[in-house]
Scaffold this active site. Structure first.
Site, PDB file in Angstrom:
ATOM      1  N   ARG A  20      28.694  42.407  36.637  1.00  0.00           N
ATOM      2  CA  ARG A  20      29.052  42.109  38.031  1.00  0.00           C
ATOM      3  C   ARG A  20      27.808  41.927  38.888  1.00  0.00           C
ATOM      4  NH1 ARG A  20      32.072  46.847  39.945  1.00  0.00           N
ATOM      5  NH2 ARG A  20      30.908  47.837  38.293  1.00  0.00           N
ATOM      6  N   ASN A  38      35.834  44.579  38.292  1.00  0.00           N
ATOM      7  CA  ASN A  38      36.348  44.997  36.997  1.00  0.00           C
ATOM      8  C   ASN A  38      37.862  45.016  37.038  1.00  0.00           C
ATOM      9  OD1 ASN A  38      33.854  45.402  35.799  1.00  0.00           O
ATOM     10  ND2 ASN A  38      33.791  47.579  36.240  1.00  0.00           N
TER      11      ASN A  38
END
Length: 93
Positions: A20, A38
């Site tokens: 990320r 996520n």
């Protein structure tokens, strides 16, 4: 400038490997806004918004990810955003 938007779901070893954060850095370098979060099933969902060529460049990069990632699949779709719906920055969650 017309906003181009892609929503992608990235599978493989993409959680716990800075995926990320690396996506956020790559998007910011390209001038792309959106998010990387996520998902409970182990995937990462990514929204990319910006100029078509910039969004497409980051979308291609999603297959690579950071050094410890092992991407097995990137499912992406173009989505329509109304005027003003695109995020103003790129965030992670």
């Amino acid at each position: 400038m017309q906003i181009h938007a892609i929503k992608a779901r990235v599978s493989g070893r993409v959680q716990g490997v800075w995926y990320r954060r690396a996506t956020q850095e790559r998007a910011r370098q390209a001038g792309v806004t959106g998010y990387a979060i996520n998902l409970a099933d182990g995937r990462v969902e990514v929204l990319l918004c910006g100029a078509r060529e910039d969004v497409e460049a980051v979308t291609v990069w999603l297959w690579q990810g950071p050094p410890n990632a092992e991407v097995t699949s990137v499912e992406s779709e173009e989505i329509a955003l109304a005027e003003g719906e695109a995020p103003g920055a790129f965030t992670t969650g």
